[in-house]
Scaffold this active site. Structure first.
Site, mmCIF file in Angstrom:
data_model
loop_
_atom_site.group_PDB
_atom_site.id
_atom_site.type_symbol
_atom_site.label_atom_id
_atom_site.label_comp_id
_atom_site.label_asym_id
_atom_site.label_seq_id
_atom_site.Cartn_x
_atom_site.Cartn_y
_atom_site.Cartn_z
ATOM 1 N N ASN A 9 0.889 -1.228 -0.036
ATOM 2 C CA ASN A 9 0.041 0.039 0.307
ATOM 3 C C ASN A 9 0.855 1.149 -0.169
ATOM 4 O O ASN A 9 1.486 1.582 1.007
ATOM 5 C CB ASN A 9 -0.946 0.092 1.175
ATOM 6 N N LYS A 11 0.177 4.179 -0.221
ATOM 7 C CA LYS A 11 -0.497 5.744 0.357
ATOM 8 C C LYS A 11 -0.347 6.850 -0.565
ATOM 9 O O LYS A 11 -0.184 6.311 -1.757
ATOM 10 C CB LYS A 11 0.177 5.805 1.959
ATOM 11 N N HIS A 95 -9.382 1.036 5.088
ATOM 12 C CA HIS A 95 -7.973 1.114 5.641
ATOM 13 C C HIS A 95 -8.123 2.016 6.965
ATOM 14 O O HIS A 95 -9.060 3.037 6.833
ATOM 15 C CB HIS A 95 -7.067 1.811 4.568
ATOM 16 N N GLU A 97 -6.286 4.449 7.794
ATOM 17 C CA GLU A 97 -6.300 6.126 7.665
ATOM 18 C C GLU A 97 -7.658 6.648 7.151
ATOM 19 O O GLU A 97 -7.903 7.739 7.120
ATOM 20 C CB GLU A 97 -5.164 6.067 6.465
ATOM 21 N N GLU A 167 -5.186 -5.100 10.640
ATOM 22 C CA GLU A 167 -4.250 -3.879 10.814
ATOM 23 C C GLU A 167 -4.159 -2.995 11.964
ATOM 24 O O GLU A 167 -5.092 -2.406 12.131
ATOM 25 C CB GLU A 167 -3.913 -3.231 9.690
ATOM 26 N N GLY A 173 2.804 2.389 10.781
ATOM 27 C CA GLY A 173 3.799 3.075 10.513
ATOM 28 C C GLY A 173 4.288 3.866 11.968
ATOM 29 O O GLY A 173 5.070 4.701 11.839
ATOM 30 N N SER A 213 3.732 -2.046 10.151
ATOM 31 C CA SER A 213 5.160 -2.264 10.391
ATOM 32 C C SER A 213 5.618 -3.596 9.982
ATOM 33 O O SER A 213 6.873 -3.866 10.673
ATOM 34 C CB SER A 213 5.604 -1.781 11.891
HETATM 35 P P1 PGA Z 1 3.123 0.320 7.598
HETATM 36 O O1 PGA Z 1 1.741 0.394 7.011
HETATM 37 O O2 PGA Z 1 3.712 -0.827 7.027
HETATM 38 O O3 PGA Z 1 3.808 1.398 7.255
HETATM 39 O O4 PGA Z 1 3.068 0.258 8.960
HETATM 40 C C1 PGA Z 1 0.844 -0.609 6.826
HETATM 41 C C2 PGA Z 1 -0.488 -0.156 6.082
HETATM 42 O O5 PGA Z 1 -1.058 1.102 6.690
HETATM 43 O O6 PGA Z 1 -1.141 -0.627 5.453
#
Ligand code: PGA
Length: 250
Positions: A9, A11, A95, A97, A167, A173, A213
């Site tokens: 992803n 983003k 997601h 976010e 997640e 992140g 992560s």
């Molecule tokens: P990250 O993001 O691997 O940077 O923690 C995962 C995601 O948001 O799908």
């Protein structure tokens, strides 16, 4: 056996030219059909991704968000049929976010899942608890509620099964990864719920990915956990070398 799914992803990273550069380095790294590789670039980069997959046309492309209406006065949005026309076969839905930064609700997740499936896209539905919810002992309640809402959008006779990603919001992140015990427990809850609602055949077909992560040095351990069928990778999917190393772990 469900084949492993390694999804990236991006983003709001990698415009069209960075996308072409990524694929020119990443695509030659693999041959053969496994693991299944999915990339979710920004919408503006989908066409560049579709053109530059090159020798790996089977790398699946997806959109990070869709609107549920087929067209209309929805400034800034993309409909499922538009993203199919741009080469996508998958859509991220729910997601964290989208839920926590843009206020996406369970009801919208249901509509988006239905719209995606209606246009032949496979939704990758993300569920996960916040740190407060985890500390309050509410992991099961939250992820089951989010999964149930998404399943309302999946008709009994839907042809393209959904994918699910667990997640935990506090692991995205942040460099904090859930422990393998936490991951096994959450994935077990989701698999059981899929079975309760849709029966064993459906539950066995749905790949459940872990995200939060994931890095080259923890991917193999996470992918070995029971009921983990893949990983959804944010930051570490932006660099072709690091994403390739994760894909090799699957
Ligand atoms: P990250 O993001 O691997 O940077 O923690 C995962 C995601 O948001 O799908």
């Amino acid at each position: 056996m469900r084949p492993k799914v390694i999804a990236g992803n991006w983003k709001m990273h990698h415009g069209p030219s960075a996308t072409r550069k990524f694929f020119s380095e990443f695509s030659p790294r693999f041959d053969g059909a496994e693991p299944t590789i999915l990339i979710f670039p920004p919408a503006i980069s989908l066409l560049a991704a579709a053109d530059s997959r090159g020798s790996r046309p089977e790398i699946g492309l997806g959109i990070q968000n869709i609107h549920w209406e087929p067209e209309g006065a929805f400034t800034g949005e993309h409909s499922a049929n538009m993203v199919v026309a741009a080469g996508a076969r998958f859509a991220l839905v729910g997601h964290s976010e989208r839920r926590h930064v843009f206020g996406e609700t369970d009801a919208q997740v249901e509509l988006k899942v239905a719209a995606a499936i209606g246009e032949g896209l496979t939704p990758l539905v993300c569920v996960g608890e916040t740190l407060d919810e985890r500390r309050g002992g509410r992991v099961e309640e939250v992820i089951v509620r989010q999964l149930d809402a998404a399943l309302l959008g999946v008709a009994e006779d839907a042809k393209n099964p959904i994918l699910v990603a667990y997640e935990p919001v506090w692991a995205i992140g942040t460099g904090e990864t859930a422990t393998t015990d936490d991951v096994a427990e959450a994935h077990g809850i989701l698999r059981r719920r899929l079975r309760e609602i849709r029966g064993d055949g459906f539950a066995q077909e749905v790949a459940i990915l872990y995200g939060g992560s994931v890095k080259p040095d923890n991917a193999a351990e996470l992918l070995a956990v029971t009921d983990v069928d893949g990983v959804l990778v944010g930051g570490a999917s932006l660099d072709p070398e690091s994403f390739a190393r994760i894909a090799e772990s699957g």
